[in-house]
Write a protein that holds these residues in place. Structure first.
Motif, PDB file in Angstrom:
ATOM      1  N   TRP A 135       0.813  -1.497  -0.309  1.00 29.90           N
ATOM      2  CA  TRP A 135      -0.048   0.264  -0.296  1.00 29.90           C
ATOM      3  C   TRP A 135       1.019   1.384   0.212  1.00 29.90           C
ATOM      4  N   ARG A 136       1.790   1.415   1.015  1.00 31.01           N
ATOM      5  CA  ARG A 136       2.823   2.253   0.840  1.00 31.01           C
ATOM      6  C   ARG A 136       3.263   2.393  -0.654  1.00 31.01           C
ATOM      7  N   ASN A 137       3.885   1.620  -1.003  1.00 32.27           N
ATOM      8  CA  ASN A 137       4.454   1.645  -2.466  1.00 32.27           C
ATOM      9  C   ASN A 137       3.881   2.045  -3.583  1.00 32.27           C
ATOM     10  N   ALA A 138       2.403   1.764  -3.349  1.00 30.06           N
ATOM     11  CA  ALA A 138       1.538   2.833  -4.689  1.00 30.06           C
ATOM     12  C   ALA A 138       0.092   3.421  -4.105  1.00 30.06           C
ATOM     13  N   GLY A 139       0.878   4.552  -3.263  1.00 23.73           N
ATOM     14  CA  GLY A 139       0.667   5.662  -2.719  1.00 23.73           C
ATOM     15  C   GLY A 139      -0.397   5.642  -1.859  1.00 23.73           C
ATOM     16  N   TRP A 140      -1.184   4.538  -1.198  1.00 25.18           N
ATOM     17  CA  TRP A 140      -2.166   4.457  -0.543  1.00 25.18           C
ATOM     18  C   TRP A 140      -1.557   5.384   0.906  1.00 25.18           C
ATOM     19  N   LEU A 141      -2.987   5.691   1.783  1.00 24.68           N
ATOM     20  CA  LEU A 141      -2.415   7.038   2.741  1.00 24.68           C
ATOM     21  C   LEU A 141      -2.099   6.521   4.398  1.00 24.68           C
ATOM     22  N   LEU A 142      -2.396   6.438   4.891  1.00 20.56           N
ATOM     23  CA  LEU A 142      -2.614   5.486   6.576  1.00 20.56           C
ATOM     24  C   LEU A 142      -3.461   6.730   7.025  1.00 20.56           C
ATOM     25  N   THR A 143      -4.926   6.236   7.110  1.00 22.92           N
ATOM     26  CA  THR A 143      -5.042   8.416   8.002  1.00 22.92           C
ATOM     27  C   THR A 143      -5.701   7.642   9.295  1.00 22.92           C
ATOM     28  N   ASP A 144      -5.983   6.394  10.018  1.00 29.99           N
ATOM     29  CA  ASP A 144      -6.321   6.348  11.109  1.00 29.99           C
ATOM     30  C   ASP A 144      -5.452   4.694  11.599  1.00 29.99           C
ATOM     31  N   PRO A 145      -4.901   4.894  12.673  1.00 29.28           N
ATOM     32  CA  PRO A 145      -3.593   6.048  13.328  1.00 29.28           C
ATOM     33  C   PRO A 145      -3.403   6.164  12.836  1.00 29.28           C
ATOM     34  N   GLU A 146      -2.850   8.015  12.873  1.00 26.64           N
ATOM     35  CA  GLU A 146      -1.644   8.624  11.695  1.00 26.64           C
ATOM     36  C   GLU A 146      -0.553   7.373  11.629  1.00 26.64           C
ATOM     37  N   GLU A 147      -0.112   7.184  12.881  1.00 30.51           N
ATOM     38  CA  GLU A 147       1.156   7.124  13.199  1.00 30.51           C
ATOM     39  C   GLU A 147       1.238   6.071  14.341  1.00 30.51           C
ATOM     40  N   PRO A 148       1.818   4.544  14.744  1.00 36.35           N
ATOM     41  CA  PRO A 148       2.536   3.777  13.559  1.00 36.35           C
ATOM     42  C   PRO A 148       0.971   2.619  12.834  1.00 36.35           C
ATOM     43  N   ALA A 149       1.535   2.479  12.192  1.00 34.36           N
ATOM     44  CA  ALA A 149       0.563   1.461  11.623  1.00 34.36           C
ATOM     45  C   ALA A 149       0.822   0.102  12.447  1.00 34.36           C
ATOM     46  N   PHE A 169      -6.955   1.818   9.260  1.00 35.64           N
ATOM     47  CA  PHE A 169      -7.206   1.940   7.719  1.00 35.64           C
ATOM     48  C   PHE A 169      -6.757   3.591   6.975  1.00 35.64           C
ATOM     49  N   TRP A 170      -6.976   2.684   6.042  1.00 45.14           N
ATOM     50  CA  TRP A 170      -6.012   3.342   4.375  1.00 45.14           C
ATOM     51  C   TRP A 170      -6.493   4.054   3.770  1.00 45.14           C
ATOM     52  N   HIS A 171      -6.267   4.913   2.532  1.00 53.65           N
ATOM     53  CA  HIS A 171      -7.220   5.654   1.913  1.00 53.65           C
ATOM     54  C   HIS A 171      -6.156   5.909   0.656  1.00 53.65           C
ATOM     55  N   VAL A 172      -7.116   5.826  -0.187  1.00 59.88           N
ATOM     56  CA  VAL A 172      -6.798   6.841  -1.601  1.00 59.88           C
ATOM     57  C   VAL A 172      -7.756   7.191  -1.480  1.00 59.88           C
ATOM     58  N   PRO A 173      -7.230   9.164  -1.691  1.00 54.71           N
ATOM     59  CA  PRO A 173      -8.286  10.357  -1.680  1.00 54.71           C
ATOM     60  C   PRO A 173      -9.797  10.401  -2.123  1.00 54.71           C
ATOM     61  N   ASP A 174     -10.509  10.374  -2.555  1.00 58.95           N
ATOM     62  CA  ASP A 174     -11.756  10.288  -2.876  1.00 58.95           C
ATOM     63  C   ASP A 174     -12.458   9.323  -3.560  1.00 58.95           C
ATOM     64  N   LYS A 175     -11.775   7.928  -3.478  1.00 63.74           N
ATOM     65  CA  LYS A 175     -11.591   6.932  -4.117  1.00 63.74           C
ATOM     66  C   LYS A 175     -12.285   5.302  -3.407  1.00 63.74           C
ATOM     67  N   TYR A 176     -10.960   5.334  -2.705  1.00 60.75           N
ATOM     68  CA  TYR A 176     -10.918   3.926  -1.633  1.00 60.75           C
ATOM     69  C   TYR A 176     -10.737   4.201  -0.541  1.00 60.75           C
ATOM     70  N   GLN A 177     -11.004   2.854  -0.216  1.00 64.60           N
ATOM     71  CA  GLN A 177     -10.367   2.682   1.056  1.00 64.60           C
ATOM     72  C   GLN A 177     -10.797   1.913   1.954  1.00 64.60           C
ATOM     73  N   ILE A 178      -9.361   1.292   2.894  1.00 62.66           N
ATOM     74  CA  ILE A 178      -9.441  -0.015   3.226  1.00 62.66           C
ATOM     75  C   ILE A 178      -9.491   0.216   4.655  1.00 62.66           C
ATOM     76  N   ALA A 179      -9.490  -1.571   5.480  1.00 61.02           N
ATOM     77  CA  ALA A 179      -9.475  -1.410   7.224  1.00 61.02           C
ATOM     78  C   ALA A 179      -9.351  -2.773   7.305  1.00 61.02           C
ATOM     79  N   VAL A 180      -7.867  -2.528   8.070  1.00 67.93           N
ATOM     80  CA  VAL A 180      -7.284  -4.685   7.991  1.00 67.93           C
ATOM     81  C   VAL A 180      -7.410  -4.271   9.904  1.00 67.93           C
TER      82      VAL A 180
END
Length: 222
Positions: A135-149, A169-180
């Motif tokens: 996800w990090r390599n592809a440009g996804w952003l960690l949003t919650d918690p901010e850090e660390p994952a 939670f990870w997301h691509v702004p206005d496109k996708y979101q992941i919870a894991v």
């Protein structure tokens, strides 16, 4: 009396045991075949027409129900390839794997446990660490918690072991979101040790803390 005759006589006197033994052999053979058969691929993009996923995938998955929100499961053991050209990634094979669709026949979400059986703690953590790297390599952003994952640290391992690790939670702004996240799981096959299940959900953004008055880092591109 020959050995063959003795076997026939034993089977006649122990029919239930013979049936049970035969059943166990069949189950064992089926499980062995499943483990030896390479997993199929479900290749999808959130928001695309269901038929596009079907055409791209090697796994079989049924059609949508017209005008309904529902889900389907692959007919074979499968892994997911998220086929977005920029934000794509690949999961391990998943025994529990559902793909949802909306009333227009478009893909609206994925739920899975990217594993074929309950895992030991380090095994489950390694799966998430690999996904986070993708996800990090592809440009996804960690949003919650901010850090660390999730991290391979004593603090995270302790949280997982004590069944108190929260989802990230990870997301691509206005496109996708992941919870894991990782949850404790009681596996009757291993009564003296803890096993763990990974919970993975993906769809359009549904949890957006940056839209509220949370103390987020303003330097990050939420």
């Amino acid at each position: 009396m020959t050995t063959h005759s003795k076997l026939i006589q034993w089977i006649r006197h122990h029919k239930m045991l013979a049936v049970l033994a035969a059943t166990l052999l069949v189950i064992g053979a089926c499980k062995a075949a499943e483990l030896l058969t390479p997993a199929k691929e479900i290749a999808l993009i959130i928001g695309e027409p269901w038929k596009d996923m079907q055409a791209r995938s090697t796994a079989e998955i049924g059609p949508v129900y017209e005008g309904r929100h529902w889900y389907r499961q692959p007919k074979q053991l499968s892994y997911m390839r998220f086929a977005d050209h920029q934000y794509g990634f690949i999961t391990p094979p998943a025994k529990f794997f559902t793909v949802g669709f909306d009333d227009k026949g478009n893909i609206d979400g994925v739920r899975m446990s990217p594993q074929v059986e309950p895992l030991q703690l380090q095994q489950a953590l390694n799966v998430i660490l690999d996904l986070q790297t993708q996800w990090r390599n592809a440009g996804w952003l960690l949003t919650d918690p901010e850090e660390p994952a999730y991290e391979n640290t004593k603090e995270w391992i302790s949280k997982i072991e004590e069944c108190r690790s929260n989802a990230t939670f990870w997301h691509v702004p206005d496109k996708y979101q992941i919870a894991v996240g990782i949850a404790c799981y009681k596996d009757q096959r291993y009564p003296n040790e803890k096993r763990f299940m990974i919970n993975f959900s993906m769809g359009r953004p549904w949890y957006e803390p940056w839209k509220y008055n949370f103390p987020l880092d303003q330097s990050k591109p939420y």
